[in-house]
Enzyme design. Structure first.
Site, short mmCIF file in Angstrom:
data_model
loop_
_atom_site.label_atom_id
_atom_site.label_comp_id
_atom_site.label_asym_id
_atom_site.label_seq_id
_atom_site.Cartn_x
_atom_site.Cartn_y
_atom_site.Cartn_z
N GLN A 29 17.18 16.98 -10.95
CA GLN A 29 17.05 16.37 -9.64
C GLN A 29 16.06 17.19 -8.83
O GLN A 29 16.29 18.35 -8.53
CB GLN A 29 18.40 16.32 -8.91
CG GLN A 29 18.34 15.58 -7.58
CD GLN A 29 19.62 15.70 -6.80
OE1 GLN A 29 19.99 16.78 -6.36
NE2 GLN A 29 20.32 14.58 -6.62
N TYR A 51 17.34 14.27 3.31
CA TYR A 51 16.43 15.31 2.85
C TYR A 51 15.01 14.91 3.28
O TYR A 51 14.83 13.94 4.01
CB TYR A 51 16.54 15.47 1.34
CG TYR A 51 17.74 16.28 0.88
CD1 TYR A 51 18.95 16.25 1.57
CD2 TYR A 51 17.67 17.08 -0.26
CE1 TYR A 51 20.04 17.00 1.14
CE2 TYR A 51 18.75 17.83 -0.70
CZ TYR A 51 19.95 17.78 0.00
OH TYR A 51 21.02 18.52 -0.42
N ALA A 55 30.83 11.41 -10.84
CA ALA A 55 30.71 12.78 -10.35
C ALA A 55 32.07 13.46 -10.29
O ALA A 55 32.44 14.21 -11.19
CB ALA A 55 30.02 12.78 -8.98
N ARG A 56 32.86 13.18 -9.23
CA ARG A 56 34.11 13.92 -9.04
C ARG A 56 35.09 13.75 -10.20
O ARG A 56 35.77 14.69 -10.59
CB ARG A 56 34.77 13.47 -7.73
CG ARG A 56 34.11 14.03 -6.49
CD ARG A 56 34.56 13.33 -5.22
NE ARG A 56 34.02 11.98 -5.12
CZ ARG A 56 34.24 11.16 -4.11
NH1 ARG A 56 35.01 11.54 -3.11
NH2 ARG A 56 33.70 9.97 -4.08
#
Length: 409
Positions: free
Chosen positions: A103, A173, A349-350
């Protein structure tokens, strides 16, 4: 697409130049395992375990393209010195039969300028709502440098053996902050109308494509919605996604939401672990501030399985570009339904922090259920090595040394 015509969740799938072994990706979750910006053995093992657990591709988060683009100074930034460590990581993942993505991004206004000892950059000058430090307006020279840095970082990732790069265009970002009408108050060629606010995102993606061609797959993580009043919203995001598709710079688009600068829990959903975040703060003043006022920044939202699906369906209807569904995907039937609807991949993800081998067990036994309870108590562990706090001790990585200053939450 009918269920009978849907591609198999656990069959081979194309992603640009790649053929992946299935359609489940390990989403980028900042690992907190790169003290001094170096690849640690714990980072290598973290991704090796996910590869061994059955994902098609694991994503290393987060590889900054410039030193001031880190959210704090212990993160990796892409430079020749990190090549040996990155090669160890990619070799370890490949040995388990999975692909690996880097990433790439620049944190922009989300960067901790005090930790980096470099100014944070954004589309417009502002006071950071997190660290109460100044965000400097990026000059045209800054924008050109950061655009080139993405291309250079992508070349470095290809040299290190990565199969893909994921360009970070979300969460406010650098590129995402330019998209936001709330944050971007410029009146030059990078501000005002959406076409101008989208220039940074498009130029970065095209620079990466020009640099690496088809050597690696190129994905981008794009906000559908910042989750803040006056921010980037679904209608504009759909237009930007169409621009990126027309540019031909991407092989797939991963759809996300929320603002790491203003509203991070909008992505995660569920209860905000304020007590755990406060306990993770080494500075007593910061700890007290989180306890007293953290709820203004870390808000709680109801959790439901596949909570970004309804918004993501609008992109599915509008684009032919392959899409990755993110957000609350933790059960096999959710992933199969998403693929049946036309999503090329799903990202988890989690649930994988709790059970790194979940995908392989789902493949072998369709009735397997994720044990993740979405408590979000994994979030504060970014300071000591990201992990599920409910996993057994044998499954946890060794605790990392704490950074000398508190990273941004």
């Amino acid at each position: 697409m009918t269920a009978s015509a849907a591609p198999a969740l656990f069959g081979p799938a194309r992603l640009g130049p790649l053929t992946l072994r299935n359609r489940i990706l390990k989403a980028a979750t900042f690992e907190g395992m790169t003290r001094c910006g170096e690849v640690s053995e714990d980072l290598v093992e973290f991704h090796r375990r996910h590869a061994a657990g059955g994902v098609a591709m694991t994503t290393v988060a987060y590889c900054a393209v410039a030193p001031e683009g880190r959210t704090e100074r212990h993160q990796i930034w892409m430079r020749p010195e990190v090549l040996p460590g990155l090669r160890r990581l990619t070799d370890a993942v490949h040995a388990e039969g999975a692909a690996v993505s880097a990433q790439l991004g620049h944190a922009g206004p989300v960067a901790d300028g005090r930790s980096n000892r470099l100014p944070s950059l954004g589309p417009s000058a502002a006071l950071s709502p997190q660290g109460l430090s100044r965000i400097r307006e990026a000059s045209h020279e800054d924008i050109a440098r950061i655009t080139r840095a993405h291309a250079d970082a992508a070349l470095l990732a290809a040299e290190a053996g990565f199969d893909a790069v994921e360009i970070h265009l979300g969460h406010n970002y650098f590129a995402s902050s330019f998209l936001s009408p709330r944050i971007n108050r410029r009146t030059d060629a990078y501000g005002g109308p959406l076409e101008a606010r989208a220039r940074v995102a498009r130029e970065v993606a095209l620079a990466v494509r020009d640099a690496v061609g088809d050597r690696v797959a190129i994905l981008a993580k794009l906000n559908m919605d910042d989750g803040v009043p006056g921010g980037f919203w679904l209608d504009e995001s759909l237009r930007v996604a169409r621009m990126l598709e027309r540019d031909g710079s991407l092989d797939a688009l991963e759809l996300t939401a929320g603002s790491s600068l203003l509203n991070p829990m909008y992505l995660f959903r569920g209860e905000a672990p304020l007590r755990e975040f406060a306990e993770a703060m080494r500075n007593p003043a910061v700890r007290l501030g989180v306890r007293l006022a953290g709820g203004r920044f870390l808000r709680s939202y109801p959790y439901q399985e596949a909570y970004l699906l309804d918004s993501a369906r609008q992109f599915l209807a509008a684009l032919s570009l392959p899409l990755v569904l993110l957000g609350g995907v933790s059960q096999r039937e959710t992933a199969e339904r998403a693929v049946a609807e036309g999503f090329a991949f799903v990202a988890m993800a989690r649930a994988l922090l709790r059970e790194p081998d979940l995908v392989e067990r789902m493949r072998k036994e369709p009735g397997t259920r994720s044990l993740c309870v979405h408590c979000n108590k994994c979030m504060p562990t970014i300071y000591t090595g990201t992990r599920c706090v409910l996993a057994t001790a044998a499954d946890r990585p060794a605790e990392q040394p704490r950074p000398s200053s508190e990273p941004v939450v």
